[in-house]
Write a protein that holds these residues in place. Structure first.
Motif, mmCIF file in Angstrom:
data_model
loop_
_atom_site.group_PDB
_atom_site.id
_atom_site.type_symbol
_atom_site.label_atom_id
_atom_site.label_comp_id
_atom_site.label_asym_id
_atom_site.label_seq_id
_atom_site.Cartn_x
_atom_site.Cartn_y
_atom_site.Cartn_z
ATOM 1 N N ASP A 50 0.850 -1.199 0.000
ATOM 2 C CA ASP A 50 0.000 0.000 0.000
ATOM 3 C C ASP A 50 0.888 1.254 0.000
ATOM 4 O OD1 ASP A 50 -1.606 2.239 0.931
ATOM 5 O OD2 ASP A 50 -3.098 0.759 1.570
ATOM 6 N N PRO A 51 0.601 2.201 -0.908
ATOM 7 C CA PRO A 51 1.444 3.417 -0.988
ATOM 8 C C PRO A 51 1.508 4.216 0.323
ATOM 9 C CG PRO A 51 -0.040 3.280 -2.887
ATOM 10 C CD PRO A 51 -0.434 2.165 -1.957
ATOM 11 N N LYS A 52 0.622 3.921 1.265
ATOM 12 C CA LYS A 52 0.699 4.645 2.555
ATOM 13 C C LYS A 52 2.038 4.394 3.265
ATOM 14 C CE LYS A 52 -1.121 2.238 6.485
ATOM 15 N NZ LYS A 52 -2.181 1.600 7.241
ATOM 16 N N TRP A 53 2.733 3.305 2.875
ATOM 17 C CA TRP A 53 4.018 2.983 3.484
ATOM 18 C C TRP A 53 5.207 3.475 2.648
ATOM 19 C CZ3 TRP A 53 3.489 1.882 8.327
ATOM 20 C CH2 TRP A 53 2.389 1.154 8.781
ATOM 21 N N LYS A 54 4.957 4.329 1.680
ATOM 22 C CA LYS A 54 6.028 4.775 0.786
ATOM 23 C C LYS A 54 7.233 5.326 1.553
ATOM 24 C CE LYS A 54 6.634 6.993 -3.697
ATOM 25 N NZ LYS A 54 7.221 5.758 -4.233
ATOM 26 N N GLY A 55 8.404 4.757 1.268
ATOM 27 C CA GLY A 55 9.645 5.209 1.914
ATOM 28 C C GLY A 55 9.767 4.805 3.369
ATOM 29 N N LYS A 56 8.900 3.876 3.806
ATOM 30 C CA LYS A 56 8.879 3.566 5.250
ATOM 31 C C LYS A 56 9.227 2.128 5.604
ATOM 32 C CE LYS A 56 5.909 7.288 6.628
ATOM 33 N NZ LYS A 56 4.553 7.801 6.599
ATOM 34 N N ILE A 57 9.542 1.309 4.592
ATOM 35 C CA ILE A 57 9.776 -0.113 4.881
ATOM 36 C C ILE A 57 11.254 -0.482 4.712
ATOM 37 C CG2 ILE A 57 9.189 -2.494 4.235
ATOM 38 C CD1 ILE A 57 6.453 -1.578 3.382
ATOM 39 N N CYS A 58 11.778 -1.248 5.679
ATOM 40 C CA CYS A 58 13.122 -1.827 5.570
ATOM 41 C C CYS A 58 13.002 -3.342 5.476
ATOM 42 C CB CYS A 58 13.969 -1.478 6.799
ATOM 43 S SG CYS A 58 14.539 0.229 6.827
ATOM 44 N N LEU A 100 5.079 -7.195 -5.374
ATOM 45 C CA LEU A 100 6.528 -7.006 -5.172
ATOM 46 C C LEU A 100 6.969 -5.622 -5.644
ATOM 47 C CD1 LEU A 100 7.958 -10.519 -6.157
ATOM 48 C CD2 LEU A 100 8.072 -9.434 -3.899
ATOM 49 N N LYS A 101 6.383 -5.174 -6.771
ATOM 50 C CA LYS A 101 6.704 -3.820 -7.263
ATOM 51 C C LYS A 101 6.257 -2.771 -6.251
ATOM 52 C CE LYS A 101 6.686 -4.353 -12.298
ATOM 53 N NZ LYS A 101 5.764 -4.496 -13.442
ATOM 54 N N GLY A 102 5.059 -2.973 -5.701
ATOM 55 C CA GLY A 102 4.528 -2.040 -4.702
ATOM 56 C C GLY A 102 5.379 -2.026 -3.443
ATOM 57 N N LEU A 103 5.777 -3.214 -3.009
ATOM 58 C CA LEU A 103 6.628 -3.329 -1.812
ATOM 59 C C LEU A 103 7.975 -2.647 -2.055
ATOM 60 C CD1 LEU A 103 7.303 -4.462 0.989
ATOM 61 C CD2 LEU A 103 7.726 -6.690 -0.051
ATOM 62 N N LYS A 104 8.538 -2.906 -3.228
ATOM 63 C CA LYS A 104 9.821 -2.283 -3.569
ATOM 64 C C LYS A 104 9.699 -0.756 -3.573
ATOM 65 C CE LYS A 104 13.212 -1.764 -7.283
ATOM 66 N NZ LYS A 104 14.372 -1.533 -6.409
ATOM 67 N N ALA A 105 8.587 -0.282 -4.130
ATOM 68 C CA ALA A 105 8.369 1.175 -4.197
ATOM 69 C C ALA A 105 8.247 1.789 -2.802
ATOM 70 C CB ALA A 105 7.115 1.472 -5.025
ATOM 71 N N ASN A 106 7.909 0.971 -1.819
ATOM 72 C CA ASN A 106 7.760 1.471 -0.446
ATOM 73 C C ASN A 106 9.046 1.425 0.371
ATOM 74 O OD1 ASN A 106 5.086 2.057 -0.811
ATOM 75 N ND2 ASN A 106 4.311 0.156 0.108
ATOM 76 N N LEU A 107 10.100 0.837 -0.190
ATOM 77 C CA LEU A 107 11.322 0.662 0.606
ATOM 78 C C LEU A 107 12.016 1.997 0.898
ATOM 79 C CD1 LEU A 107 12.917 -2.575 -0.966
ATOM 80 C CD2 LEU A 107 11.317 -2.365 0.959
ATOM 81 N N ALA A 108 12.522 2.096 2.107
ATOM 82 C CA ALA A 108 13.253 3.297 2.522
ATOM 83 C C ALA A 108 14.679 3.271 1.998
ATOM 84 C CB ALA A 108 13.268 3.391 4.045
ATOM 85 N N GLN A 109 15.173 2.049 1.737
ATOM 86 C CA GLN A 109 16.555 1.879 1.275
ATOM 87 C C GLN A 109 16.659 0.545 0.556
ATOM 88 O OE1 GLN A 109 18.489 2.073 5.117
ATOM 89 N NE2 GLN A 109 17.955 -0.019 5.652
#
Ligand SMILES: [Fe+2]
Length: 335
Positions: A144-152, A181-190
Motif C-alpha cells: 500500500d502506498p501509505k508505506w512509501k519510503g517507510k519499509i526496511c 513485489l513492485k509495490g513493496l519495492k516502491a515502499n522501501l526506505a533503502q
C-alpha cells in the motif's frame, strides 16, 4: 600386581563403555550454540553420543557424494527450501515412528515421512512503537502506498523472504504477486540489506517505520542481547496475516539419511527432539514455537499475541520458490 591392574583396566573399560555404547552422527545447518545444549541433554538422557558436523551450505550434496559410505544419520535443517533440497538430492529415507506421528501434526510433516518439523518460526512485522499506532496488518498491505519510503527489509532472495514470497505466489498467482513485489519495492526506505536484526536497528534509528523479521530475533534482542536491546525497545512485533489466511510460518526440520549407519540411535534422537525436554529448550532457548502442543511458548514470544499459522501446505510453498525468486529478479527488488 599385573593381574590386579589388568582387572582394574577391564573394570574401567566396562564403566566407560555404557556411556558411549551408541553414537549418532548429525549433519547440521543449525547454529552450533543453539543445538549444542540440546545434544548434551540428549546424551545425558540416553547415553548416546552425538557427533556433529555443522555447515551453512552444501550438506545434502556432501551426503550425496559420500554415498553408501556416508556416516550421516540425521540432517538437522531449517527452512522449506533446504528440506526440499535434501529430498531432491535423494539423501533421505522415510522415518517410521508412531511416536512422531502422534506428536507432530500432519501439516508439519511429510506425508511419506521424508521429513518431520521440529520447531516453528513466523515471518512477522517489526514496527516502530512511536510512529506506527496500528496493531494489525496484512502482508498484502505492505504494498500500500501509505508505506512509501517507510519499509526496511533484507534481500528478497534470502530464504526467509523467498519462502514468504513463494507463499504469496501460491495464494495470489503470478500477476498479482509481481504487482505486490513492485509495490513493496516502491515502499522501501533503502536498498534491501542486512539481516532481520538490522531491520529493527534501522527502525530504531528512524530510517524506516516497519520491516519484516522472524519471531525469534526480536525476542533474542529483547531478552539476551544487551547491546541490541534498544532496537527491540524501539519496535513492536505485529503478527501479520494473509487476507483470508494466517501468519506465514516456516519450520526447522529433521531428515533421516538414506544410509544412516546408526539408524536406531537416529530414530531415538529424532523422537527425543520432539519430546518434552527438547521442546522446552526450543521454546525457551531458541525462542521458537514448539510443535509439541502441550509445551507453552516462551512468554516473550507469547507477548506478540496468539499465532494463527497460515494453512498453506509447505509443499505448495516449496513448489513456488523458484517462481518467487524469478519475480524478485524481474522487478529488480534487490537493486
Ligand atoms: Fe535465522
Amino acid at each position: 600386581m599385573l593381574t590386579r591392574s589388568l582387572a582394574l583396566w577391564a573394570l574401567a573399560l566396562t564403566l566407560a563403555a555404557p556411556a558411549f555404547a551408541n553414537e549418532v552422527n548429525v549433519y547440521s545447518y543449525r547454529e552450533q550454540k543453539l543445538i549444542q545444549p540440546l545434544f548434551e541433554a540428549f546424551t545425558k538422557d540416553t547415553g548416546i553420543k552425538v557427533n556433529v558436523i555443522s555447515a551453512s551450505s552444501g550438506l545434502e550434496q556432501r551426503i550425496k557424494t559420500e554415498g553408501a559410505n556416508s556416516p550421516a544419520d540425521v540432517l538437522l535443517t531449517v527452512d522449506v527450501a533446504r528440506i526440499q533440497d535434501a529430498i531432491d538430492a535423494g539423501v533421505t529415507q522415510p522415518i517410521k515412528s508412531a511416536v512422531l506421528d502422534k506428536a507432530v501434526a500432519p501439516q508439519y510433516r511429510d506425508p511419506d515421512g521424508a521429513w518431520y518439523g521440529i520447531s516453528m518460526r513466523a515471518r512477522v512485522v517489526y514496527a516502530s512503537t512511536e510512529r506506527v499506532p496500528q496493531t494489525a496488518i496484512t502482508y498484502e498491505e505492505l504494498a500500500d502506498p501509505k508505506w512509501k519510503g517507510k519499509i526496511c527489509i533484507r534481500s528478497g532472495q534470502h530464504m526467509y523472504n523467498n519462502a514468504l514470497f513463494a507463499a504469496y505466489l501460491a495464494k495470489h498467482g503470478e500477476a498479482k504477486t509481481e504487482a505486490w513485489l513492485k509495490g513493496l519495492k516502491a515502499n522501501l526506505a533503502q536498498k534491501p540489506s542486512g539481516g532481520d536484526r538490522e531491520v529493527a536497528r534501522d527502525i530504531a534509528a528512524g530510517k524506516c517505520d516497519i520491516g519484516l523479521g522472524n519471531t525469534y530475533y526480536w525476542a533474542l534482542m529483547n531478552d539476551k542481547e544487551a547491546d541490541r536491546k534498544p532496537w527491540a525497545a524501539a519496535t513492536k512485533v505485529i503478527l501479520p496475516s494473509f487476507e483470508g489466511g494466517g501468519t506465514h510460518v516456516n519450520l526447522s526440520a529433521v531428515v533421516l539419511a538414506k544410509h544412516a549407519p546408526n539408524k536406531d540411535s537416529a530414530i531415538k534422537l529424532i523422537e527425543w527432539l520432539m519430546g518434552e525436554h527438547a521442546q522446552h529448550l526450543y521454546a525457551d532457548m531458541n525462542y521458537e514455537y514448539p510443535l509439541l502442543s502441550e509445551i507453552k511458548v516462551n512468554p516473550t514470544i507469547a507477548s506478540y499475541g496468539t499465532l494463527k499459522p497460515d494453512k498453506l501446505p509447505l509443499s505448495e510453498i516449496a513448489k513456488n520458490k523458484k517462481g518467487a525468486a524469478n519475480l524478485v529478479d524481474k522487478v529488480g527488488f534487490d537493486n
